[in-house]
Design an enzyme around this catalytic site. Structure first.
Site, PDB file in Angstrom:
ATOM      1  N   SER A   1      19.943   1.948  -6.159  1.00  0.00           N
ATOM      2  CA  SER A   1      19.533   2.037  -4.687  1.00  0.00           C
ATOM      3  C   SER A   1      20.989   2.598  -4.273  1.00  0.00           C
ATOM      4  O   SER A   1      21.924   2.159  -4.973  1.00  0.00           O
ATOM      5  CB  SER A   1      18.850   1.250  -3.932  1.00  0.00           C
ATOM      6  OG  SER A   1      18.887   1.396  -2.712  1.00  0.00           O
TER       7      SER A   1
ATOM      8  N   TYR B   1      18.130  -7.672  -0.779  1.00  0.00           N
ATOM      9  CA  TYR B   1      17.794  -6.218  -1.040  1.00  0.00           C
ATOM     10  C   TYR B   1      19.004  -6.356  -1.457  1.00  0.00           C
ATOM     11  O   TYR B   1      18.989  -4.773  -3.097  1.00  0.00           O
ATOM     12  CB  TYR B   1      16.859  -5.190  -0.413  1.00  0.00           C
ATOM     13  CG  TYR B   1      16.274  -4.097  -0.745  1.00  0.00           C
ATOM     14  CD1 TYR B   1      15.751  -4.051  -1.875  1.00  0.00           C
ATOM     15  CD2 TYR B   1      17.423  -2.908  -0.720  1.00  0.00           C
ATOM     16  CE1 TYR B   1      15.105  -2.543  -2.441  1.00  0.00           C
ATOM     17  CE2 TYR B   1      17.238  -1.645  -1.109  1.00  0.00           C
ATOM     18  CZ  TYR B   1      16.009  -1.738  -2.187  1.00  0.00           C
ATOM     19  OH  TYR B   1      15.901  -0.131  -2.324  1.00  0.00           O
TER      20      TYR B   1
HETATM   21  N1  LIG Z   1      11.336   5.405  -1.288  1.00  0.00           N
HETATM   22  C1  LIG Z   1      13.492   5.246  -1.565  1.00  0.00           C
HETATM   23  O1  LIG Z   1      13.701   6.016  -1.127  1.00  0.00           O
HETATM   24  C2  LIG Z   1      14.114   4.300  -2.335  1.00  0.00           C
HETATM   25  C3  LIG Z   1      15.429   4.440  -2.561  1.00  0.00           C
HETATM   26  C4  LIG Z   1      15.800   3.911  -3.081  1.00  0.00           C
HETATM   27  C5  LIG Z   1      15.817   3.249  -4.034  1.00  0.00           C
HETATM   28  N2  LIG Z   1      14.043   2.953  -4.047  1.00  0.00           N
HETATM   29  C6  LIG Z   1      13.985   1.693  -5.113  1.00  0.00           C
HETATM   30  O2  LIG Z   1      13.647   2.583  -6.264  1.00  0.00           O
HETATM   31  C7  LIG Z   1      12.104   2.077  -6.524  1.00  0.00           C
HETATM   32  C8  LIG Z   1      10.400   2.545  -5.901  1.00  0.00           C
HETATM   33  O3  LIG Z   1      10.009   2.774  -4.709  1.00  0.00           O
HETATM   34  P1  LIG Z   1       9.164   3.524  -4.087  1.00  0.00           P
HETATM   35  O4  LIG Z   1       9.536   3.719  -2.558  1.00  0.00           O
HETATM   36  O5  LIG Z   1       8.415   4.168  -4.863  1.00  0.00           O
HETATM   37  O6  LIG Z   1       8.468   1.810  -4.240  1.00  0.00           O
HETATM   38  P2  LIG Z   1       6.625   1.964  -3.051  1.00  0.00           P
HETATM   39  O7  LIG Z   1       6.311   3.030  -2.864  1.00  0.00           O
HETATM   40  O8  LIG Z   1       6.870   0.255  -2.376  1.00  0.00           O
HETATM   41  O9  LIG Z   1       6.452   1.323  -4.561  1.00  0.00           O
HETATM   42  C9  LIG Z   1       6.031  -0.028  -4.929  1.00  0.00           C
HETATM   43  C10 LIG Z   1       5.737  -0.104  -6.079  1.00  0.00           C
HETATM   44  O10 LIG Z   1       5.464  -1.683  -7.099  1.00  0.00           O
HETATM   45  C11 LIG Z   1       4.142  -2.202  -7.099  1.00  0.00           C
HETATM   46  N3  LIG Z   1       4.556  -3.823  -6.877  1.00  0.00           N
HETATM   47  C12 LIG Z   1       5.478  -4.162  -5.494  1.00  0.00           C
HETATM   48  N4  LIG Z   1       5.886  -5.595  -6.393  1.00  0.00           N
HETATM   49  C13 LIG Z   1       5.238  -6.105  -7.312  1.00  0.00           C
HETATM   50  C14 LIG Z   1       5.118  -6.472  -8.405  1.00  0.00           C
HETATM   51  N5  LIG Z   1       5.415  -7.680  -7.836  1.00  0.00           N
HETATM   52  N6  LIG Z   1       4.537  -6.765  -9.320  1.00  0.00           N
HETATM   53  C15 LIG Z   1       4.341  -5.697  -9.765  1.00  0.00           C
HETATM   54  N7  LIG Z   1       3.788  -4.602  -9.538  1.00  0.00           N
HETATM   55  C16 LIG Z   1       4.540  -4.647  -8.100  1.00  0.00           C
HETATM   56  C17 LIG Z   1       3.456  -1.824  -6.022  1.00  0.00           C
HETATM   57  O11 LIG Z   1       2.119  -1.636  -6.760  1.00  0.00           O
HETATM   58  P3  LIG Z   1       0.834  -3.047  -6.514  1.00  0.00           P
HETATM   59  O12 LIG Z   1       1.466  -3.330  -4.641  1.00  0.00           O
HETATM   60  O13 LIG Z   1      -0.285  -2.087  -6.035  1.00  0.00           O
HETATM   61  O14 LIG Z   1       1.424  -3.972  -6.747  1.00  0.00           O
HETATM   62  C18 LIG Z   1       4.267   0.020  -5.772  1.00  0.00           C
HETATM   63  O15 LIG Z   1       3.109   0.626  -6.391  1.00  0.00           O
HETATM   64  C19 LIG Z   1      11.618   0.648  -5.823  1.00  0.00           C
HETATM   65  O16 LIG Z   1      12.981   0.089  -6.832  1.00  0.00           O
HETATM   66  C20 LIG Z   1      12.966   1.223  -5.202  1.00  0.00           C
HETATM   67  O17 LIG Z   1      13.875  -0.067  -4.337  1.00  0.00           O
HETATM   68  C21 LIG Z   1      13.483   3.540  -3.116  1.00  0.00           C
END
Ligand SMILES: NC(=O)c1ccc[n+]([C@@H]2O[C@H](COP(=O)([O-])OP(=O)(O)OC[C@H]3O[C@@H](n4cnc5c(N)ncnc54)[C@H](OP(=O)(O)O)[C@@H]3O)[C@@H](O)[C@H]2O)c1
Length: 253
Positions: free
Chosen positions: A144, A157
């Protein structure tokens, strides 16, 4: 007769696992890896969500399979990945617990590190021996822009993401000699399902428009090119790098 030269981003014949690939950035990464030719295992805890993701990728002509397990559960995790023969591991799961330090006691802090940092380490460790045997591998870790930069009300985080970038570099140095690269992707502000409330919040979207040089939220599919690149032979000499995908936010002040 000359044989066709494979496209440098072609992933045909590769097997990948994307943790948290049922929605958000993970889904877009899974979809793009499959589009580039890889067979993609999609992980998450919600079997129904995974089934829908597999169907969507299949309809687009890709090959995906569901692999439901909780990455924070050591027994389920190790059993699930043991025999997949993975070439590419995308450690994408990241959970968040916003709030001041006063509301984040040490056990909650440790639980965040467990899912966001220790579990990706354990998954990498579980698949590395197979990659070493085959002399080829790709570790791709979702970091991130929080991590190298501090952030109030987000200590656990931010600490986990900083740790993931350091882990990315440590694995790059230890496993490079085996033909394995370890790189990270640092997203900025993406309009994922999880961020829907922030996108709807006028103050946050105003911040995005004024602070980010591209003046908008990232579209989830805009993360995917970085992952395909890092997974491919085109990135064969890129190792230990964290690729920022943030519309220029972290280069502007
Ligand atoms: N979106 C952003 O703007 C952003 C910015 C900076 C960094 N990131 C990073 O990019 C990555 C993806 O972000 P995102 O926003 O796409 O995340 P998200 O929409 O919250 O999706 C997270 C996914 O992880 C799964 N998950 C959560 N806990 C889990 C566990 N213990 N075991 C297995 N699966 C699990 C969830 O599915 P289930 O609930 O079905 O398990 C979901 O499919 C993350 O590492 C996040 O920190 C995102």
């Amino acid at each position: 007769m000359t044989r066709p030269v494979p496209h440098p981003f072609d992933l045909t014949g590769r097997t990948a696992l994307v943790t948290g690939g049922g929605r958000g950035l993970g889904f877009e990464i899974a979809r793009a890896l499959a589009h580039a030719g890889a067979t993609v295992w999609i992980n998450g805890r919600d079997a129904g969500r995974l089934a829908r993701a597999v169907t969507a990728i299949g309809r687009a002509g890709g090959t995906a399979r569901a692999l439901a397990f909780d990455i924070a559960d050591p027994a389920g995790r190790d059993r699930a990945v043991a025999d997949l023969g993975l070439d590419i591991l995308v450690n994408n799961v990241g959970t968040r617990r916003r709030g001041p330090v006063a509301d984040c006691p040490p056990d909650a802090f440790l639980a965040m590190l467990d899912t966001n940092l220790a579990a990706p380490y354990a998954l990498a460790r579980a698949v590395l021996s197979g990659m070493v045997d085959r002399g080829w591998g790709r570790l791709i870790t979702l970091c991130s822009i929080a991590g190298p930069q501090g952030r109030a009300n987000d200590a656990a985080y931010t600490a986990a993401k900083g740790g993931l970038a350091a882990l990315t570099r440590a694995l790059a140095t230890e496993f490079g000699r085996h033909g394995i690269t370890s790189n990270g992707i640092a997203p900025g502000y993406f309009a994922t399902e999880t961020n829907a409330a922030m996108v709807a919040d006028a103050a946050v979207t105003d911040y995005v428009r004024t602070r980010i040089p591209l003046a908008r939220w990232g579209r989830p599919e805009e993360i995917a090119g970085a992952a395909v690149f890092l997974a491919s032979d085109a990135a064969g000499y890129v190792n230990g790098h964290v690729l920022t995908v943030d519309g220029g936010l972290s280069t502007a002040f």
